[in-house]
Design a protein around this motif. Sequence first.
Motif, PDB file in Angstrom:
ATOM      1  N   THR A 162     -11.793   2.712   6.235  1.00 36.95           N
ATOM      2  CA  THR A 162     -12.113   1.300   6.455  1.00 36.95           C
ATOM      3  C   THR A 162     -10.867   0.432   6.457  1.00 36.95           C
ATOM      4  N   ALA A 166     -14.192  -4.195  11.286  1.00 38.13           N
ATOM      5  CA  ALA A 166     -14.759  -3.126  12.105  1.00 38.13           C
ATOM      6  C   ALA A 166     -14.386  -3.407  13.552  1.00 38.13           C
ATOM      7  N   GLU A 175     -12.973   2.900  -1.184  1.00 34.31           N
ATOM      8  CA  GLU A 175     -14.361   3.048  -0.753  1.00 34.31           C
ATOM      9  C   GLU A 175     -15.141   3.853  -1.787  1.00 34.31           C
ATOM     10  N   THR A 224     -14.951  -5.517   5.545  1.00 33.42           N
ATOM     11  CA  THR A 224     -14.613  -4.678   6.683  1.00 33.42           C
ATOM     12  C   THR A 224     -14.023  -5.455   7.845  1.00 33.42           C
TER      13      THR A 224
END
Length: 579
Positions: free
Chosen positions: A230, A288, A165, A286
Amino acid sequence: MAGSAFFMACAILVLFGFCVEAELVQHTFKVSNMMVRRYCKNKTITVVNGEYPGPTITAHEGDSLAIQVINESPYNISIHWHGIFQRMTPWADGPNYITQCPITPGNSYTYKFNVVGQEGTLWWHAHVSVLRATVYGALIILPRAGVVGYPFPNPHKEETILLGEWWKADVITLQNRALASGSAFNISDAYTINGHLGDLYRCSNKHTHKLEVEQGKSYLLRIINAALNTQFFFKIAGHRLTVVAADASYTSPFSTDTIAIAPGPTIDALLHADSHPSNYYISALTYASSPAIPFDKAASPYASAPPSASPFDNTTTVAVLSYKSSPPSSSPPIMPPLPAFNDTPTAHHFYSNLTALHPNSVPLQIDQRMFVAFGLGLTPCSVNQPLCRGNAISASMNNISFSFPTTVSMLEAHFRKIRGVYTKDFPNRPLVAFDFSNPSVNNQGSFQLTDKGTKVKKLKYNETVEVVLQNTAVLAAENHPLHLHGYNFYVVAQGFGNYNKKEARKNYNLVNPQERNTIAVPVGGWAVIRFRADNPGLWIMHCHLDGHLSLGLAMVFEVGNGPTPSTTVPPPPQDYPTC
């Protein structure tokens, strides 16, 4: 006949590791700050040996390692060798205030350990503050020299892929602000592959990693998720991948076009260069897992909206896979079809379909059974949080939000029998049972408040342990990657909703379950792990979403000594850091 007998004898010795001499692999890590340019601006980051990502360590199974870490940065530092068992070397494990005090600026510490009974892809990273945002690198353990190769055809080439990241702001400043206000850590601004953002981001055409392949050949990709917070979907346009290992444990070959990988785990996958010669994007985006849970301020007056309602970094980082035989082209590389950011079925399909390459020794008789409910919650603001109002976001396991000691490491307190550092009363199950995976508990303040504590679960040497890891929906329901130091464990089952013993046991895999050091517990679900406590020391189990570790999503196993000197924790080394 005599020659044959000698050959057979040597083969037996080789099998047990005596005919091939192990090596001492030595490195010096100088930790310092360095200026780099990413995303259109210069930024100071903390690195090892002036490299981002840091240097790759390569050793063979059976080797000994000695890595001197010299801290030339302005921050405290410690290094964790993620996935290394550290048998009889717990002082080298690295988690801050668990097995060591940090290495203060201007000082050094030499981590010494062996790599025995392990081969594959692991990694190393900082284990203090949020410095592992840039302080990390690969740790590759090859098969023992001269003995055997891989349990699959040797690839033409190997490629390490480190996913990370990137923040435009300084991560230490961001963390200090989050801790002072009792809020969640800021989301990242971009993602990286081997330190490069990829050409989909502004000012990043020159910061795109490239992998060149030859038609018809195979490549072993060693994929590591080094991100702070993440989870990723990983894809390569026009190609399928065959997973052959996870967390340095071989798996049955598993063909897929999408890899799901949480922060902490590693995946080894074979890439067969069998597509039409062209240029293809390697992508990471991602996963998520946390949906936005309805939040009723009137019903829950303890805090602002939960972190699940916050935005996430919905960007994609890319590298380029190109065939040597492909003609020059001005067209952009081919992009793979990408899953939705919340595609939990695809993630779960990947996580739950891996199995061990061979039957393994899963403990069948269990000495210790634990049920650990974990997730986010709230705790009253402290005097150390001047910007906090009312309650701060916390995280807990069995409602205990872990507090790190500050004056001595837990391992040293254990070894020297120093009282008052921790207590040995971590509960085997939640003190209060509730509908763990039901999002409506988000509105019930009685389930939101957590207790602070530094508690361990005491285990006798060689006890077998089964832990049911139950995700909760308090504040937010999401996939949590839980990492256990000092051990691999067997993932015997996983699923969604609340764990039901009778139903779950019908699907236990006690023959060839995947062997991991990190388990991504399904969002709103559960997982069951088993291990044998045959490694004395203090071993932390924590969420590898770094923002959750700092909030207290951790607990510690205290494993007692065995009956022999070779199963007894030795004294700390002479250069062991002190607080």
